[in-house]
Enzyme design. Structure first.
Site, mmCIF file in Angstrom:
data_model
loop_
_atom_site.group_PDB
_atom_site.id
_atom_site.type_symbol
_atom_site.label_atom_id
_atom_site.label_comp_id
_atom_site.label_asym_id
_atom_site.label_seq_id
_atom_site.Cartn_x
_atom_site.Cartn_y
_atom_site.Cartn_z
ATOM 1 C CB CYS A 74 107.354 33.577 59.444
ATOM 2 S SG CYS A 74 107.148 31.931 60.213
ATOM 3 C CD GLU A 76 104.406 34.364 56.157
ATOM 4 O OE1 GLU A 76 105.727 34.434 56.831
ATOM 5 O OE2 GLU A 76 103.611 33.529 55.718
#
Ligand code: THU
Length: 164
Positions: A74, A76
């Site tokens: 991901c 993040e």
């Protein structure tokens, strides 16, 4: 004895990006720009993240997918791990996250997945200061004052027997 307890949190909703601070707007713009580097041929879901460090540096991340699906990562976590590589032990003050599907930005902000929340909490605890989370949709922006609110009862090093 039985006690019912309640847990909740406040967050701020903005309908105009211009109502945020210059620094927050810059962080959001970095997250939007980060989407351009998303490698997402499988989901077509481009996620961009940007983190603001205590030394005022901003680091971008985007989701990086893989033909063996679980091997991807991901946005993040890409941003947070990259920040850890470039600036080890510098506290992270905020993270901004945005996403688009087939180049359309959803009206509501996209919430981060559970694994990313867990990693955000670890990064936050390294600096031991609140880490703000800015979730950016087309028509709304949510600002959460500390990532711990997004993962109540989180498991952290405090709970790890190795550290006791
Ligand atoms: N994704 C993120 O980058 N962040 C999240 O918090 C949730 C999902 C990515 C993973 C995958 O590349 C795509 O979005 C679809 O799930």
């Amino acid at each position: 004895m039985k006690i019912i307890k309640e847990s909740g949190f406040r967050f701020t909703e903005y309908t105009n990006k211009e109502d945020l601070s210059t620094e927050d707007i810059q962080l959001i713009d970095n997250a939007i720009e980060a989407q351009k580097s998303s490698y997402s041929p499988y989901s077509k879901f481009k996620v961009g993240a940007a983190v603001l460090l205590a030394n005022e540096e901003m680091i971008q991340g985007s989701n990086q997918e893989n033909g063996a699906y679980p091997s991807g990562l991901c946005a993040e976590r890409v941003a947070l791990f990259y920040a850890g590589v470039k600036f080890p032990s510098i506290p992270i003050k905020a993270i901004a996250i945005t996403a688009s599907f087939n180049d359309q930005v959803p009206s509501e902000p996209i919430p981060p997945c559970g694994a990313c929340r867990q990693v955000m909490i670890e990064s936050r605890n390294i600096g031991n200061e609140p880490m703000r989370v800015i979730l950016v949709g087309k028509d709304r922006i949510y600002v959460v004052e500390d990532v711990t609110h997004l993962l109540p009862f989180n498991f952290s090093s405090v709970n790890n027997a190795v550290n006791q």
